[in-house]
Design an enzyme around this catalytic site. Structure first.
Site, mmCIF file in Angstrom:
data_model
loop_
_atom_site.group_PDB
_atom_site.id
_atom_site.type_symbol
_atom_site.label_atom_id
_atom_site.label_comp_id
_atom_site.label_asym_id
_atom_site.label_seq_id
_atom_site.Cartn_x
_atom_site.Cartn_y
_atom_site.Cartn_z
ATOM 1 N N ALA A 7 87.622 44.909 72.014
ATOM 2 C CA ALA A 7 88.901 45.273 72.616
ATOM 3 C C ALA A 7 89.086 46.778 72.775
ATOM 4 O O ALA A 7 89.983 47.221 73.479
ATOM 5 C CB ALA A 7 90.044 44.700 71.790
ATOM 6 N N ARG A 43 86.116 57.884 75.318
ATOM 7 C CA ARG A 43 85.115 58.943 75.524
ATOM 8 C C ARG A 43 84.066 58.599 76.583
ATOM 9 O O ARG A 43 83.248 59.437 76.952
ATOM 10 C CB ARG A 43 84.428 59.274 74.188
ATOM 11 C CG ARG A 43 85.303 60.132 73.299
ATOM 12 C CD ARG A 43 84.726 60.275 71.913
ATOM 13 N NE ARG A 43 84.883 59.044 71.141
ATOM 14 C CZ ARG A 43 84.249 58.780 70.003
ATOM 15 N NH1 ARG A 43 83.382 59.658 69.518
ATOM 16 N NH2 ARG A 43 84.451 57.656 69.355
ATOM 17 N N TYR A 94 80.044 43.814 66.885
ATOM 18 C CA TYR A 94 80.763 44.730 67.770
ATOM 19 C C TYR A 94 80.175 44.664 69.182
ATOM 20 O O TYR A 94 78.956 44.709 69.348
ATOM 21 C CB TYR A 94 80.607 46.184 67.276
ATOM 22 C CG TYR A 94 81.389 46.555 66.030
ATOM 23 C CD1 TYR A 94 82.219 45.645 65.381
ATOM 24 C CD2 TYR A 94 81.293 47.845 65.525
ATOM 25 C CE1 TYR A 94 82.928 46.011 64.241
ATOM 26 C CE2 TYR A 94 82.000 48.229 64.389
ATOM 27 C CZ TYR A 94 82.815 47.303 63.749
ATOM 28 O OH TYR A 94 83.503 47.675 62.637
ATOM 29 N N GLY A 95 81.043 44.620 70.161
ATOM 30 C CA GLY A 95 80.594 44.571 71.556
ATOM 31 C C GLY A 95 79.944 45.850 72.041
ATOM 32 O O GLY A 95 79.282 45.854 73.082
ATOM 33 N N GLY A 134 82.417 54.744 58.219
ATOM 34 C CA GLY A 134 82.939 54.340 56.917
ATOM 35 C C GLY A 134 81.819 54.429 55.887
ATOM 36 O O GLY A 134 80.676 54.066 56.165
ATOM 37 N N GLU A 188 86.952 54.834 54.953
ATOM 38 C CA GLU A 188 86.786 55.408 56.292
ATOM 39 C C GLU A 188 86.700 56.935 56.191
ATOM 40 O O GLU A 188 87.317 57.545 55.319
ATOM 41 C CB GLU A 188 87.961 55.009 57.188
ATOM 42 C CG GLU A 188 87.993 53.546 57.555
ATOM 43 C CD GLU A 188 86.701 53.082 58.224
ATOM 44 O OE1 GLU A 188 86.365 53.596 59.302
ATOM 45 O OE2 GLU A 188 86.011 52.218 57.650
ATOM 46 N N ARG A 204 61.450 42.120 101.759
ATOM 47 C CA ARG A 204 62.847 41.746 101.505
ATOM 48 C C ARG A 204 62.944 40.271 101.116
ATOM 49 O O ARG A 204 61.959 39.540 101.175
ATOM 50 C CB ARG A 204 63.680 42.095 102.734
ATOM 51 C CG ARG A 204 63.843 43.625 102.888
ATOM 52 C CD ARG A 204 64.552 44.002 104.157
ATOM 53 N NE ARG A 204 65.805 43.288 104.287
ATOM 54 C CZ ARG A 204 66.429 43.069 105.453
ATOM 55 N NH1 ARG A 204 65.901 43.525 106.588
ATOM 56 N NH2 ARG A 204 67.562 42.409 105.488
ATOM 57 N N LYS A 224 60.994 40.328 106.231
ATOM 58 C CA LYS A 224 62.206 39.651 105.736
ATOM 59 C C LYS A 224 62.152 38.181 106.087
ATOM 60 O O LYS A 224 61.833 37.830 107.226
ATOM 61 C CB LYS A 224 63.449 40.290 106.363
ATOM 62 C CG LYS A 224 64.738 39.757 105.800
ATOM 63 C CD LYS A 224 65.851 39.663 106.829
ATOM 64 C CE LYS A 224 65.700 38.436 107.702
ATOM 65 N NZ LYS A 224 66.848 38.176 108.568
ATOM 66 N N SER A 279 49.383 46.509 119.512
ATOM 67 C CA SER A 279 50.336 47.477 118.969
ATOM 68 C C SER A 279 51.575 47.626 119.850
ATOM 69 O O SER A 279 51.504 47.436 121.065
ATOM 70 C CB SER A 279 49.668 48.851 118.857
ATOM 71 O OG SER A 279 48.582 48.753 117.973
#
Ligand code: UD1
Ligand code: CA
Length: 456
Positions: free
Chosen positions: A10, A15, A100-101, A137, A152, A332, A350, A404
């Site tokens: 969350a 930063r 932790y995410g 911590g 902490e 592609r 392609k 060509s």
């Protein structure tokens, strides 16, 4: 053992200086939160809960495919408060794993080790010793070297600040205990936050032993707070992948200049990869593949004995055995090349299939085409596949030779073993075995004078 994993995600990530929520920033082209999720997916008997907040809608939208329960923490009042949001989503008997995410490189083996420490009367805490523990911590131990509490940084005394064993934030704890302790958290601290770390002292006073485990490498528990750290973790991650590939027998000319943003699903032997090669998505490589400098390969299957020369871009394509691509070729999506096909410089293919032994060596565009075997397409040939609204197919049958600088205006079929004279604009199907050309007769004008500039 039933596990409930809670991923805390969350936080604001101020930063990062970004509109994008921190956990959506990517390592190897995959959001950090997805890394954490994918790792925890490897645990058995595990359900995943994600606590999200900042950038809520975008996070939910980008990661809607995750098999997890999402809970919004509207106000971020601390890690303890975050876990409180899901207090009724685990049962007493569960082992609750907190992740932790924004700590994306944690390894499942480390988590498995940590989980072994969690039980009725024990709690598993992942710690790490850092040369510079600032900001973290600190793990405070008693005279018997048992963990007493976590303090902490902002609440630590000068002496406590000298402790270099720090809290990674990653914890495995019995559900019943956790519920009780979450109910006892206060925000009586410098930051006015509900600290999850306060449960450690509560565990100790309830006679629950805190067992510490360390990750194999401190890199695993590095968090991302800014883009410098993001780039550092990217390099750590890439270095690990490069090592894994080399261990599997791939030669990387410079492992620091190779990036894998996805997975190599199949890997042959004796593959050599030169510098600045990037793989994205799912890649499959056969035996004896050589890839030159500055090549990007995305979601593609490369056969055996293939040589890809420098500066190619290959996306959603299949390259058959013994083929040679590039330099400067672009394959592609939906390009399917059979065996022993040659695609040379400044050629774009392609949505086309090219059968065995055909060559398109210079400066061509081949789109929406079916090219037979042993076809030779001369320099500067263009399939005119698009009328501004619709796309049409070009069929070039086996053994055809396209002179060509020809334009093949689709829909059009070039018959088997047909030859097209150089410089032709082909608008009608051409017969097998014959020469077809559309060309104004060459004339020369005797006595013609080139205009001359007037002297000023
Ligand atoms: C926390 C730990 C600290 C540890 C450090 C490791 C606490 C009180 N402190 O500190 O001991 O050394 O992690 O990196 O737990 N989050 C929420 N909701 C919140 C607050 C945080 O979901 O209300 C999430 C963040 O998104 C982040 C994680 O929890 O993923 C940690 O939060 P952060 O603010 O970075 O914790 P630190 O203050 O660094
Ligand atoms: Ca904080």
């Amino acid at each position: 053992m039933t596990i409930t994993t809670i991923i805390l995600a969350a936080g604001k990530g101020t930063r990062m200086r970004s509109q994008l929520p921190k956990i959506l920033h990517k390592i190897a082209n995959k959001p950090m939160l997805q890394h954490v999720y994918d790792m925890s997916r490897q645990l058995e008997n595990n359900t995943i809960k994600i606590v999200y907040g900042h950038g809520a809608e975008l996070v939910r939208e980008k990661l809607k495919d995750l098999d997890a329960t999402w809970t919004e923490q509207a106000e971020q009042l601390g890690t303890g408060h975050a876990v409180q949001q899901v207090i009724d989503q685990f049962s007493d008997a569960d082992i609750v794993l907190i992740l932790y995410g924004d700590v994306p490189l944690l390894k499942v083996t480390t988590v498995q080790k940590l989980l072994k420490d969690a039980g009725e009367n024990t709690l598993g805490l992942l710690t790490v010793k850092l040369k510079n523990p600032t900001g973290y911590g600190r793990i405070v131990r008693n005279q018997n070297d048992k963990v007493a509490k976590i303090v902490e940084e902002k609440d630590a005394t000068t002496v406590e600040k000298t402790i270099n064993e720090v809290n990674t934030g990653i914890i495995a704890v019995n559900g019943r205990h956790l519920k009780k302790w979450l109910g006892q958290l206060t925000n009586n601290n410098t930051q006015g936050e509900y600290y999850l770390t306060d449960i450690i002292e509560m565990a100790v006073s309830d006679g629950v032993e805190v067992m510490t485990t360390q990750p194999e490498s401190a890199d695993e528990v590095l968090g991302v707070n800014n883009r410098v750290q993001l780039s550092q973790l990217e390099r750590v991650y890439q270095a690990e992948q490069a090592i894994r590939l080399m261990e599997q027998g791939v030669t990387l000319i410079d492992p620091a200049r190779f990036d894998l943003r996805g997975t190599v699903d199949k890997l042959g032997s004796d593959i050599e990869i030169d510098v600045n090669v990037v793989f994205e998505g799912n890649i499959s490589l056969g035996n004896n593949v050589r890839i030159g400098q500055n090549t990007i390969i995305i979601n593609s299957v490369i056969g055996d004995d293939v040589e890809i020369l420098s500066n190619c871009v290959i996306e959603n394509a299949q390259v058959g055995n013994g083929s040679r691509i590039g330099p400067f070729a672009r394959l592609r999506p939906e390009t399917v090349l059979a065996d022993h096909v040659h695609i040379g410089n400044f050629v774009e293919i392609k949505k086309s299939t090219v059968a065995h032994g055909s060559k398109i060596n210079h400066l061509s565009y081949v789109g929406d085409a079916t090219v037979g075997s042993k076809v030779n397409i001369g320099a500067g040939t263009i399939t005119c596949n698009y009328d501004g609204a619709n796309k049409f197919r070009t069929i070039i049958e086996d053994g055809a030779f396209i002179g060509s600088d020809s334009q093949l205006v689709a829909p059009v079929t070039i018959g088997k073993n047909a030859t097209i004279g150089a410089g032709s604009t082909i608008t009608k199907d051409t017969p097998e075995d014959q020469l077809t050309l559309s060309r104004v007769k060459q004339i020369s004008i005797a006595g013609w004078q080139r205009p001359i500039k007037k002297e000023k």
